[in-house]
Design a protein around this motif. Structure first.
Motif, PDB file in Angstrom:
ATOM      1  N   GLY A  37      32.150  -6.269  23.260  1.00 39.85           N
ATOM      2  CA  GLY A  37      32.990  -5.368  24.043  1.00 39.85           C
ATOM      3  C   GLY A  37      33.310  -5.899  25.429  1.00 39.85           C
ATOM      4  N   GLY A  38      32.535  -6.863  25.898  1.00 45.12           N
ATOM      5  CA  GLY A  38      32.688  -7.373  27.254  1.00 45.12           C
ATOM      6  C   GLY A  38      33.180  -8.812  27.308  1.00 45.12           C
ATOM      7  N   THR A  39      32.593  -9.552  28.246  1.00 43.74           N
ATOM      8  CA  THR A  39      33.024 -10.911  28.531  1.00 43.74           C
ATOM      9  C   THR A  39      31.843 -11.864  28.470  1.00 43.74           C
ATOM     10  OG1 THR A  39      34.705 -10.024  30.047  1.00 43.74           O
ATOM     11  CG2 THR A  39      34.160 -12.366  30.279  1.00 43.74           C
ATOM     12  N   LEU A  40      32.057 -13.017  27.871  1.00 44.00           N
ATOM     13  CA  LEU A  40      31.057 -14.085  27.840  1.00 44.00           C
ATOM     14  C   LEU A  40      31.602 -15.239  28.665  1.00 44.00           C
ATOM     15  CD1 LEU A  40      28.302 -15.009  26.542  1.00 44.00           C
ATOM     16  CD2 LEU A  40      29.716 -16.243  24.899  1.00 44.00           C
ATOM     17  N   MET A  41      30.895 -15.584  29.743  1.00 41.71           N
ATOM     18  CA  MET A  41      31.298 -16.713  30.563  1.00 41.71           C
ATOM     19  C   MET A  41      30.522 -17.950  30.114  1.00 41.71           C
ATOM     20  SD  MET A  41      31.200 -17.389  34.685  1.00 41.71           S
ATOM     21  CE  MET A  41      29.479 -17.854  34.841  1.00 41.71           C
ATOM     22  N   ILE A  42      31.263 -19.012  29.807  1.00 43.90           N
ATOM     23  CA  ILE A  42      30.663 -20.279  29.405  1.00 43.90           C
ATOM     24  C   ILE A  42      30.810 -21.243  30.582  1.00 43.90           C
ATOM     25  CG2 ILE A  42      30.696 -22.157  27.732  1.00 43.90           C
ATOM     26  CD1 ILE A  42      32.063 -20.178  25.787  1.00 43.90           C
ATOM     27  N   SER A  43      29.740 -21.379  31.358  1.00 46.32           N
ATOM     28  CA  SER A  43      29.771 -22.258  32.530  1.00 46.32           C
ATOM     29  C   SER A  43      29.784 -23.713  32.103  1.00 46.32           C
ATOM     30  CB  SER A  43      28.549 -22.013  33.414  1.00 46.32           C
ATOM     31  OG  SER A  43      28.587 -20.722  33.949  1.00 46.32           O
ATOM     32  N   GLU A  44      30.570 -24.489  32.819  1.00 43.58           N
ATOM     33  CA  GLU A  44      30.645 -25.940  32.610  1.00 43.58           C
ATOM     34  C   GLU A  44      30.769 -26.294  31.130  1.00 43.58           C
ATOM     35  OE1 GLU A  44      31.511 -27.558  35.066  1.00 43.58           O
ATOM     36  OE2 GLU A  44      30.960 -26.089  36.561  1.00 43.58           O
ATOM     37  N   ILE A  45      31.802 -25.766  30.510  1.00 42.59           N
ATOM     38  CA  ILE A  45      32.020 -25.950  29.073  1.00 42.59           C
ATOM     39  C   ILE A  45      32.154 -27.418  28.691  1.00 42.59           C
ATOM     40  CG2 ILE A  45      34.531 -25.672  29.143  1.00 42.59           C
ATOM     41  CD1 ILE A  45      34.128 -24.015  26.459  1.00 42.59           C
ATOM     42  N   GLY A  46      32.587 -28.261  29.616  1.00 42.38           N
ATOM     43  CA  GLY A  46      32.719 -29.689  29.325  1.00 42.38           C
ATOM     44  C   GLY A  46      31.406 -30.377  29.041  1.00 42.38           C
ATOM     45  N   GLU A  47      30.305 -29.753  29.446  1.00 41.41           N
ATOM     46  CA  GLU A  47      28.982 -30.326  29.221  1.00 41.41           C
ATOM     47  C   GLU A  47      28.329 -29.815  27.934  1.00 41.41           C
ATOM     48  OE1 GLU A  47      26.790 -29.602  32.823  1.00 41.41           O
ATOM     49  OE2 GLU A  47      28.308 -30.622  34.028  1.00 41.41           O
ATOM     50  N   TRP A  48      28.955 -28.870  27.254  1.00 40.14           N
ATOM     51  CA  TRP A  48      28.382 -28.334  26.023  1.00 40.14           C
ATOM     52  C   TRP A  48      28.515 -29.381  24.918  1.00 40.14           C
ATOM     53  CZ3 TRP A  48      27.219 -22.912  24.580  1.00 40.14           C
ATOM     54  CH2 TRP A  48      26.957 -22.117  25.698  1.00 40.14           C
ATOM     55  N   PRO A  49      27.515 -29.493  24.040  1.00 43.41           N
ATOM     56  CA  PRO A  49      27.580 -30.459  22.940  1.00 43.41           C
ATOM     57  C   PRO A  49      28.760 -30.186  22.013  1.00 43.41           C
ATOM     58  CG  PRO A  49      25.375 -29.490  23.125  1.00 43.41           C
ATOM     59  CD  PRO A  49      26.271 -28.723  24.051  1.00 43.41           C
ATOM     60  N   LEU A  50      29.262 -31.235  21.375  1.00 39.49           N
ATOM     61  CA  LEU A  50      30.422 -31.102  20.483  1.00 39.49           C
ATOM     62  C   LEU A  50      30.182 -30.090  19.371  1.00 39.49           C
ATOM     63  CD1 LEU A  50      31.622 -34.814  20.304  1.00 39.49           C
ATOM     64  CD2 LEU A  50      32.879 -32.882  21.283  1.00 39.49           C
ATOM     65  N   GLY A  51      28.972 -30.022  18.841  1.00 33.81           N
ATOM     66  CA  GLY A  51      28.671 -29.042  17.789  1.00 33.81           C
ATOM     67  C   GLY A  51      28.836 -27.612  18.283  1.00 33.81           C
ATOM     68  N   GLU A  52      28.413 -27.351  19.511  1.00 32.13           N
ATOM     69  CA  GLU A  52      28.563 -26.017  20.096  1.00 32.13           C
ATOM     70  C   GLU A  52      30.033 -25.744  20.425  1.00 32.13           C
ATOM     71  OE1 GLU A  52      26.130 -23.477  20.528  1.00 32.13           O
ATOM     72  OE2 GLU A  52      25.268 -24.863  19.064  1.00 32.13           O
ATOM     73  N   GLN A  53      30.762 -26.785  20.839  1.00 29.02           N
ATOM     74  CA  GLN A  53      32.194 -26.625  21.079  1.00 29.02           C
ATOM     75  C   GLN A  53      32.891 -26.192  19.796  1.00 29.02           C
ATOM     76  OE1 GLN A  53      33.990 -30.066  22.991  1.00 29.02           O
ATOM     77  NE2 GLN A  53      32.165 -30.358  24.257  1.00 29.02           N
ATOM     78  N   LYS A  54      32.466 -26.752  18.665  1.00 25.83           N
ATOM     79  CA  LYS A  54      33.038 -26.388  17.362  1.00 25.83           C
ATOM     80  C   LYS A  54      32.751 -24.912  17.053  1.00 25.83           C
ATOM     81  CE  LYS A  54      34.718 -27.716  13.272  1.00 25.83           C
ATOM     82  NZ  LYS A  54      36.156 -27.717  13.104  1.00 25.83           N
ATOM     83  N   ALA A  55      31.529 -24.454  17.359  1.00 21.20           N
ATOM     84  CA  ALA A  55      31.175 -23.043  17.133  1.00 21.20           C
ATOM     85  C   ALA A  55      32.034 -22.130  18.008  1.00 21.20           C
ATOM     86  CB  ALA A  55      29.690 -22.818  17.416  1.00 21.20           C
ATOM     87  N   ILE A  56      32.281 -22.535  19.264  1.00 24.25           N
ATOM     88  CA  ILE A  56      33.122 -21.751  20.166  1.00 24.25           C
ATOM     89  C   ILE A  56      34.554 -21.700  19.623  1.00 24.25           C
ATOM     90  CG2 ILE A  56      34.112 -21.651  22.493  1.00 24.25           C
ATOM     91  CD1 ILE A  56      31.432 -23.065  23.425  1.00 24.25           C
ATOM     92  N   LEU A  57      35.059 -22.852  19.164  1.00 26.02           N
ATOM     93  CA  LEU A  57      36.397 -22.914  18.584  1.00 26.02           C
ATOM     94  C   LEU A  57      36.499 -22.010  17.356  1.00 26.02           C
ATOM     95  CD1 LEU A  57      39.259 -24.084  18.367  1.00 26.02           C
ATOM     96  CD2 LEU A  57      38.263 -26.007  17.091  1.00 26.02           C
ATOM     97  N   ASN A  58      35.508 -22.065  16.485  1.00 21.74           N
ATOM     98  CA  ASN A  58      35.519 -21.213  15.286  1.00 21.74           C
ATOM     99  C   ASN A  58      35.561 -19.733  15.671  1.00 21.74           C
ATOM    100  OD1 ASN A  58      35.547 -23.353  13.502  1.00 21.74           O
ATOM    101  ND2 ASN A  58      33.325 -23.386  13.251  1.00 21.74           N
ATOM    102  N   PHE A  59      34.806 -19.372  16.721  1.00 19.76           N
ATOM    103  CA  PHE A  59      34.836 -17.979  17.175  1.00 19.76           C
ATOM    104  C   PHE A  59      36.230 -17.600  17.676  1.00 19.76           C
ATOM    105  CE2 PHE A  59      34.739 -14.967  20.689  1.00 19.76           C
ATOM    106  CZ  PHE A  59      34.336 -13.835  19.993  1.00 19.76           C
ATOM    107  N   LEU A  60      36.846 -18.479  18.468  1.00 20.17           N
ATOM    108  CA  LEU A  60      38.180 -18.181  18.996  1.00 20.17           C
ATOM    109  C   LEU A  60      39.214 -18.041  17.878  1.00 20.17           C
ATOM    110  CD1 LEU A  60      38.270 -20.418  22.189  1.00 20.17           C
ATOM    111  CD2 LEU A  60      38.192 -17.918  22.089  1.00 20.17           C
ATOM    112  N   LYS A  61      39.045 -18.796  16.811  1.00 18.11           N
ATOM    113  CA  LYS A  61      39.981 -18.721  15.680  1.00 18.11           C
ATOM    114  C   LYS A  61      39.793 -17.455  14.861  1.00 18.11           C
ATOM    115  CE  LYS A  61      40.693 -23.619  14.582  1.00 18.11           C
ATOM    116  NZ  LYS A  61      40.371 -24.641  13.560  1.00 18.11           N
TER     117      LYS A  61
END
Length: 167
Positions: free
Chosen positions: A54-78
Motif C-alpha cells: 500500500g505504501g512506498t519501498l525506497m531502494i537506496s543506491e540501486i546501482g550497487e544491488w546484485p544483478l540477481g536482485e535487480q532481476k527480482a526488482i524488474l520482475n516485480f515492476l513487470k
C-alpha cells in the motif's frame, strides 16, 4: 502508469537529499497513510517488498544491488507480484510504489553489464536529477534550519527560526 504507482529514480551525488525527496514523494501521495520502507541490499528484495504493501519501498543506491536482485526488482515492476512465500508457483500481488536512488551513472553501468538495462528503462519513467550542493548554495540556510528543527524537536528544545553568527 498512474502518478502514484509509477516507479521513480532519483539520481545525484551523495548528500544531495535523494532520500529526503523519496520521503517527500511518499508523504505527498495517496500512499502517505501507508508504510515508507527503506530496502536493504543485505536482504532479498522479495522479503522486503511485502512490508511496504500500500505504501512506498525506497531502494537506496540501486546501482550497487546484485544483478540477481535487480532481476527480482524488474520482475516485480513487470508483474506487480512476487512469488508467494508459501507456494512459490503462485504470485503474491502487491500494491507498492518503488522509488530508487543512485549516485552512479546507471546508463554507463548498464553498458558495462553491471546494471540491468531493462530495469533502467522501467525506472526511468519518472526521473529526478538532484543538482550538486555547490550549485544550491542559496538553499543552505533552509537546509540547515530544517536539520536543526529536526534535532531540536527530538531533544524537545526551542526551535531556531533564523541563522546568525551568534547562532
Amino acid at each position: 502508469a498512474q502518478a502514484d504507482t509509477a516507479p521513480a529514480l532519483i539520481s545525484g551525488a551523495s548528500g544531495t537529499g535523494k532520500g529526503a525527496i523519496a520521503k517527500w514523494i511518499h508523504s505527498n501521495s495517496p500512499r502517505a497513510a501507508f508504510s515508507f520502507i527503506e530496502a536493504s541490499s543485505d536482504l532479498p528484495f522479495v522479503l522486503q517488498v511485502p512490508q511496504a504493501q500500500g505504501g512506498t519501498l525506497m531502494i537506496s543506491e540501486i546501482g550497487e544491488w546484485p544483478l540477481g536482485e535487480q532481476k527480482a526488482i524488474l520482475n516485480f515492476l513487470k508483474t506487480r507480484s512476487i512469488p508467494h512465500p508459501e507456494n512459490p508457483s503462485l504470485p503474491m500481488l502487491l500494491n507498492v510504489r518503488l522509488v530508487a536512488t543512485t549516485d552512479q551513472v546507471l546508463e554507463g553501468r548498464a553498458q558495462g553489464g553491471l546494471f540491468n538495462q531493462e530495469l533502467l528503462e522501467k525506472l526511468n519513467v519518472f526521473r529526478i536529477e538532484m543538482p550538486p550542493l555547490v550549485r544550491r548554495a542559496e538553499e543552505f540556510e533552509d537546509i540547515t534550519l530544517g536539520i536543526l528543527g529536526e534535532i531540536t524537536r527530538e531533544l524537545h528544545k526551542e526551535h531556531l527560526r533564523t541563522l546568525s553568527a551568534e547562532s
